[in-house]
Write a protein that holds these residues in place. Structure first.
Motif, PDB file in Angstrom:
ATOM      1  N   ARG A   3       0.768  -1.217  -0.106  1.00 21.63           N
ATOM      2  CA  ARG A   3       0.070  -0.062   0.108  1.00 21.63           C
ATOM      3  C   ARG A   3       0.836   1.148   0.075  1.00 21.63           C
ATOM      4  N   SER A   4       0.154   2.516  -0.339  1.00 24.00           N
ATOM      5  CA  SER A   4       0.854   3.562  -0.076  1.00 24.00           C
ATOM      6  C   SER A   4       0.282   4.660   0.583  1.00 24.00           C
ATOM      7  N   SER A   5       1.131   5.838   0.846  1.00 20.88           N
ATOM      8  CA  SER A   5       0.435   7.192   1.434  1.00 20.88           C
ATOM      9  C   SER A   5       1.402   7.893   1.155  1.00 20.88           C
ATOM     10  N   SER A   6       1.119   9.171   1.643  1.00 14.98           N
ATOM     11  CA  SER A   6       2.256  10.531   1.634  1.00 14.98           C
ATOM     12  C   SER A   6       3.334  10.425   2.290  1.00 14.98           C
ATOM     13  N   CYS A   7       3.544   9.721   3.463  1.00 11.48           N
ATOM     14  CA  CYS A   7       4.609   9.318   4.192  1.00 11.48           C
ATOM     15  C   CYS A   7       5.310   8.159   3.786  1.00 11.48           C
ATOM     16  N   PHE A   8       5.779   7.393   4.544  1.00 18.80           N
ATOM     17  CA  PHE A   8       6.602   6.327   3.929  1.00 18.80           C
ATOM     18  C   PHE A   8       5.807   5.089   4.492  1.00 18.80           C
ATOM     19  N   PHE A   9       6.048   4.306   5.756  1.00 18.24           N
ATOM     20  CA  PHE A   9       5.703   3.207   6.003  1.00 18.24           C
ATOM     21  C   PHE A   9       4.804   2.729   7.121  1.00 18.24           C
ATOM     22  N   LEU A  10       4.846   1.606   7.568  1.00 18.55           N
ATOM     23  CA  LEU A  10       3.827   1.027   8.201  1.00 18.55           C
ATOM     24  C   LEU A  10       4.282   0.840   9.940  1.00 18.55           C
ATOM     25  N   ASN A 175      -0.256   2.332  10.770  1.00 17.49           N
ATOM     26  CA  ASN A 175      -0.939   2.120  12.376  1.00 17.49           C
ATOM     27  C   ASN A 175      -0.455   3.553  13.110  1.00 17.49           C
ATOM     28  N   GLY A 176      -0.254   4.506  12.190  1.00 17.58           N
ATOM     29  CA  GLY A 176      -0.093   6.005  12.786  1.00 17.58           C
ATOM     30  C   GLY A 176       1.371   6.384  12.711  1.00 17.58           C
ATOM     31  N   GLY A 177       2.316   5.772  12.275  1.00 21.00           N
ATOM     32  CA  GLY A 177       3.732   6.236  12.519  1.00 21.00           C
ATOM     33  C   GLY A 177       4.024   7.481  11.501  1.00 21.00           C
ATOM     34  N   THR A 178       4.804   8.162  12.030  1.00 23.09           N
ATOM     35  CA  THR A 178       5.148   9.285  11.045  1.00 23.09           C
ATOM     36  C   THR A 178       6.540   9.234  10.665  1.00 23.09           C
ATOM     37  N   MET A 179       6.845  10.141   9.866  1.00 20.90           N
ATOM     38  CA  MET A 179       8.194  10.520   9.196  1.00 20.90           C
ATOM     39  C   MET A 179       9.141  10.724  10.152  1.00 20.90           C
ATOM     40  N   GLY A 181       8.970   9.744  13.358  1.00 22.93           N
ATOM     41  CA  GLY A 181       9.204   8.520  14.185  1.00 22.93           C
ATOM     42  C   GLY A 181      10.333   7.601  13.605  1.00 22.93           C
ATOM     43  N   LEU A 182      10.533   7.626  12.224  1.00 25.17           N
ATOM     44  CA  LEU A 182      11.144   6.899  11.557  1.00 25.17           C
ATOM     45  C   LEU A 182      12.667   6.795  12.225  1.00 25.17           C
ATOM     46  N   LYS A 183      13.055   7.639  12.768  1.00 27.38           N
ATOM     47  CA  LYS A 183      14.092   8.082  13.284  1.00 27.38           C
ATOM     48  C   LYS A 183      14.420   7.017  14.561  1.00 27.38           C
ATOM     49  N   THR A 184      13.719   6.636  15.095  1.00 27.95           N
ATOM     50  CA  THR A 184      13.752   5.695  16.097  1.00 27.95           C
ATOM     51  C   THR A 184      13.317   4.278  15.696  1.00 27.95           C
ATOM     52  N   PHE A 185      12.265   4.077  14.932  1.00 29.38           N
ATOM     53  CA  PHE A 185      11.751   2.836  14.333  1.00 29.38           C
ATOM     54  C   PHE A 185      12.797   2.393  13.642  1.00 29.38           C
ATOM     55  N   THR A 186      13.299   2.833  12.505  1.00 31.14           N
ATOM     56  CA  THR A 186      14.248   2.141  11.572  1.00 31.14           C
ATOM     57  C   THR A 186      15.272   1.555  12.375  1.00 31.14           C
TER      58      THR A 186
END
Length: 349
Positions: A3-10, A175-179, A181-186
């Motif tokens: 799937r897609s959206s304006s941010c990046f991932f899930l 599930n609501g993750g933000t760009m 938040g990727l700094k800590t999720f990745t």
């Protein structure tokens, strides 16, 4: 990725999974043999990951890859591959001069189909739990370990391919993750992937290779909003962040390695970009998929209760790079693989 959206991932749904890879279950070769690079013409290919490598593990009842028009090029009918034909696994197996390994769900068919290895990859999966019925990477490795313990797989001359294409990030975003938040999720994704790779090596696989992330922002699911004219730079920036952390993690694993077998990165990012940058030389409108859903609510292969198809299909899949919103065509994979051959030759020799 699906799937897609304006941010990046899930989003991470159930916390970090731990790889069970204790010393009691290691299966190193008795002669102690190992290699510092990929062995020449390995007899067995072990495949882990997601839809970029899956050749039919998802149940037919749920997977669009088992419905028309998937498989229209090869094998002329749906085979569970997320493409019109062959996927990365098939091209790598041919490069290694073996048949494509059998999907894990067909493991009971006997030795003749197991001699080339086994494919544990399952569409939609990630290093963490992502979607229903898609076993995460830890579960796939545990399934592999059981096959080794049962004597179904001999690890001599074995190469493992681990294909990670971004489903953890799709799940993160859904599930609501933000760009931000990727700094800590990745780093969490990379840390778990690192454990998985180390476990495969410790179990006795002679050669382990992992793909980095392809330019996800160039997928049709992202480029549709620009009428398939330009990639999503924010998504591709997130990909670069993931790939940089992956490279550092692999460097650390190889420095700390005690048994001599190195872990290699298959550079899908530059493999894809090499083809995408050539644009119209072969594929024309290169960011447009061959099988295009009529609206974002549908997907390739979807038909309503009256059997009405909710997608359009191009006339020549071999003239398009992307098959659907997330996956290359057979011709696309062939082009990517051709761009990777010099690197693969270096790894194999």
């Amino acid at each position: 990725m699906e799937r897609s959206s304006s941010c990046f991932f899930l989003f991470l749904v159930m916390g970090l999974m731990k790889v069970r890879c204790s010393a009691d279950h290691h299966h190193h070769l008795e002669n102690g043999s190992s290699t510092n690079s990929w062995t020449s013409n390995p007899r067995k290919l072990l495949v882990f990951g997601d839809s970029y490598a899956d050749t039919g593990n998802l149940p037919k009842i749920v997977a669009p890859s088992w419905r028309k028009p998937y498989g229209v090029t090869f094998p002329r009918k749906p085979s569970g591959r997320f493409s019109d034909g062959r996927v990365f696994t098939d091209f790598l197996a041919k490069f290694l001069k073996i048949n494509s390994p059998i999907p894990y769900k067909y493991r009971r068919y006997g030795y003749k189909v197991l001699q080339y290895g086994m494919n544990f990859a399952i569409g939609g999966s990630g290093v963490f739990d992502t979607v229903f019925l898609s076993a995460n990477l830890t579960t796939q490795i545990n399934n592999f370990k059981k096959q080794v313990e049962q004597g179904a797989i001999d690890l001599r001359s074995s190469t493992a391919l681990v294909a990670v294409s971004g489903n953890d990030y799709v799940h993160y975003q859904d599930n609501g993750g933000t760009m931000e938040g990727l700094k800590t999720f990745t780093p969490k994704v990379i840390d778990q992937l690192k454990k998985n790779l180390e476990c495969l090596r410790d179990l006795g696989v002679e050669t382990v290779a992992v793909t980095n992330l392809h330019p996800v922002g160039c997928l049709p699911s992202f480029t549709r909003s620009s009428s398939y004219k330009k990639c999503n730079t924010s998504a591709n920036d997130a990909v670069v962040y993931h790939n940089n952390l992956l490279e550092a993690a692999i460097d650390e694993l190889n420095r700390d390695n005690k048994n001599g077998s190195a872990i290699a990165i298959v550079d899908l990012f530059n493999g894809f970009m090499s083809v995408l940058n050539k644009g119209g030389n072969k594929f024309g409108d290169i960011l447009r998929p061959c099988c295009e859903a009529m609206t974002s609510n549908f997907h390739c292969g979807f038909a309503d209760s009256d059997g009405m198809e909710k997608y359009t299909l191009c006339r020549r899949p071999d003239s398009t790079f992307y098959w659907d919103s997330s996956h290359p065509t057979q011709a696309g994979w062939k082009a990517v693989f051709s761009s990777l051959k010099p690197t693969l030759n270096n790894l194999l020799n």
